[in-house]
Write an enzyme that holds these catalytic residues in place. Structure first.
Site, PDB file in Angstrom:
ATOM      1  N   ASP A   1     -85.219   5.583  12.889  1.00  0.00           N
ATOM      2  CA  ASP A   1     -84.684   4.668  14.209  1.00  0.00           C
ATOM      3  C   ASP A   1     -86.048   3.900  14.538  1.00  0.00           C
ATOM      4  OD1 ASP A   1     -82.116   4.075  14.928  1.00  0.00           O
ATOM      5  OD2 ASP A   1     -81.640   5.658  15.788  1.00  0.00           O
TER       6      ASP A   1
ATOM      7  N   GLN B   1     -77.542   9.903  17.131  1.00  0.00           N
ATOM      8  CA  GLN B   1     -76.871   8.641  17.505  1.00  0.00           C
ATOM      9  C   GLN B   1     -76.908   8.635  19.026  1.00  0.00           C
ATOM     10  OE1 GLN B   1     -75.010   6.405  15.618  1.00  0.00           O
ATOM     11  NE2 GLN B   1     -74.825   5.182  17.521  1.00  0.00           N
TER      12      GLN B   1
ATOM     13  N   LYS C   1     -72.180   3.987   8.660  1.00  0.00           N
ATOM     14  CA  LYS C   1     -73.599   4.361   8.222  1.00  0.00           C
ATOM     15  C   LYS C   1     -73.501   5.218   6.928  1.00  0.00           C
ATOM     16  CE  LYS C   1     -76.110   3.881  12.372  1.00  0.00           C
ATOM     17  NZ  LYS C   1     -76.294   4.600  13.770  1.00  0.00           N
TER      18      LYS C   1
END
Ligand code: NAP
Length: 283
Positions: free
Chosen positions: A117, A94, A50
């Site tokens: 997200d 995460q 990422k």
């Protein structure tokens, strides 16, 4: 008939290039903060990827690494700091998190305007009720793949296998918003094969290697395989029995090289959307 391959690597590269061009034209650089708690090796690899993709497209990537023993309160304090930081447009924590931290508390603490997200209850509710918001990256990636492959959801019978909060449910909501007729099937569905056979667009997001057989697929259907399953031999396989399916389908994504590469590209797209949205709102 051999299905056309939908090349997720190429579509993701094109999307990243388009985003890089849009970022280059901005008077600022969008900031993405990725928070990694603990040492999970798979998560560490994702976070590194990422970071690299964000930097290559002109975003400023901040990786915050916290020890596995971090308390929930300490993580919430870190999120409050990122929420208040004007340089940060997107925040991603995460998953999975260590057992002492409740993911729901953490997700709810993220500013919904920075929730790249798309997991915050406000964004989940917006998607469910057909209002604008940030949407989860993997299903967004599937929508981008369909568009790139020239497959229009409008009016099509779409079947989503799987009803997780991360993939299946938002996938179904996005297809519905795009005017598909959507069926969601799951582990309690009575006739999985029969449901799949009706699909003009089939999205498999189950996590069972090769569950979807060739004779579950309608001739000419578009098959999107979200599944990532690592076999005993270490190789990756999707939820669809690829060799069989590609003889029946009209178009199909491979695993690897299908949906996977789209997720990070869509994370960057969400970060740019969040950056623009916050500035428009004067925040
Ligand atoms: P999950 O949370 O485990 O959900 C799996 C879903 O599949 C559940 O709704 C479950 O039904 C259903 N299911 C399980 N076994 C089934 C069966 N035998 N028949 C029918 N339905 C069944 O998984 P997830 O997070 O959605 O992920 C799904 C897959 O996508 C995994 O392989 C994951 O690695 C992959 N994935 C890929 C990406 C990417 O970037 N490409 C991103 C996220 C996930 P119930 O609800 O009834 O239990």
């Amino acid at each position: 008939m051999t299905a056309r391959l939908i090349d997720g690597k190429a579509v993701a590269a094109a999307l990243r290039a388009e985003l890089a061009a849009r970022v280059a034209a901005l008077p600022y650089r969008p900031g993405l903060a990725v928070v990694l708690v603990g040492e999970d090796p798979a998560s560490a690899v994702y976070v590194r990827n990422k970071d690299r993709a964000a930097a290559a497209a002109g975003f400023v990537a901040h990786t915050i690494r916290l020890p596995a023993a971090t308390s929930e309160a300490a993580l919430l304090a870190e999120i409050a700091r990122l929420n208040a930081d004007p340089q940060i447009d997107g925040i991603l924590v995460q998953l999975p998190l260590p057992p002492q931290i409740a993911p729901a508390h953490v997700i709810a603490a993220i500013d919904p305007a920075k929730d790249v997200d798309g997991f915050h209850p406000l964004n989940v509710g917006a998607l469910a009720s057909g209002r604008p918001g940030l949407v989860p990256c993997t299903p967004l990636g599937v929508m981008r793949l369909l568009a790139a492959a020239g497959v229009a959801p409008r009016g099509a019978r779409a079947v989503v296998l799987g009803r997780s909060a991360i993939v299946g449910r938002p996938m179904a909501a996005l297809l519905l918003a795009a005017d598909a007729t959507v069926t969601v099937a799951h582990s309690r569905s009575r006739d999985l094969a029969g449901e799949c056979r009706r699909a003009e667009i089939l999205v498999a997001a189950v996590g069972r290697a090769g569950l979807v057989r060739g004779d579950w697929i309608a001739p000419g259907a578009t098959v999107i395989d979200v599944g990532i399953n690592r076999g005993a031999d270490g190789r990756l396989a999707g939820d669809v029995a690829f060799a069989e399916a590609r003889e029946v389908a009209g178009a199909i994504t491979p695993v690897p090289g299908g949906v996977g590469p789209m997720t990070i590209a869509c994370l960057l797209e969400n970060t740019l959307t969040a950056a623009a949205g916050r500035r428009q709102a004067g925040r």
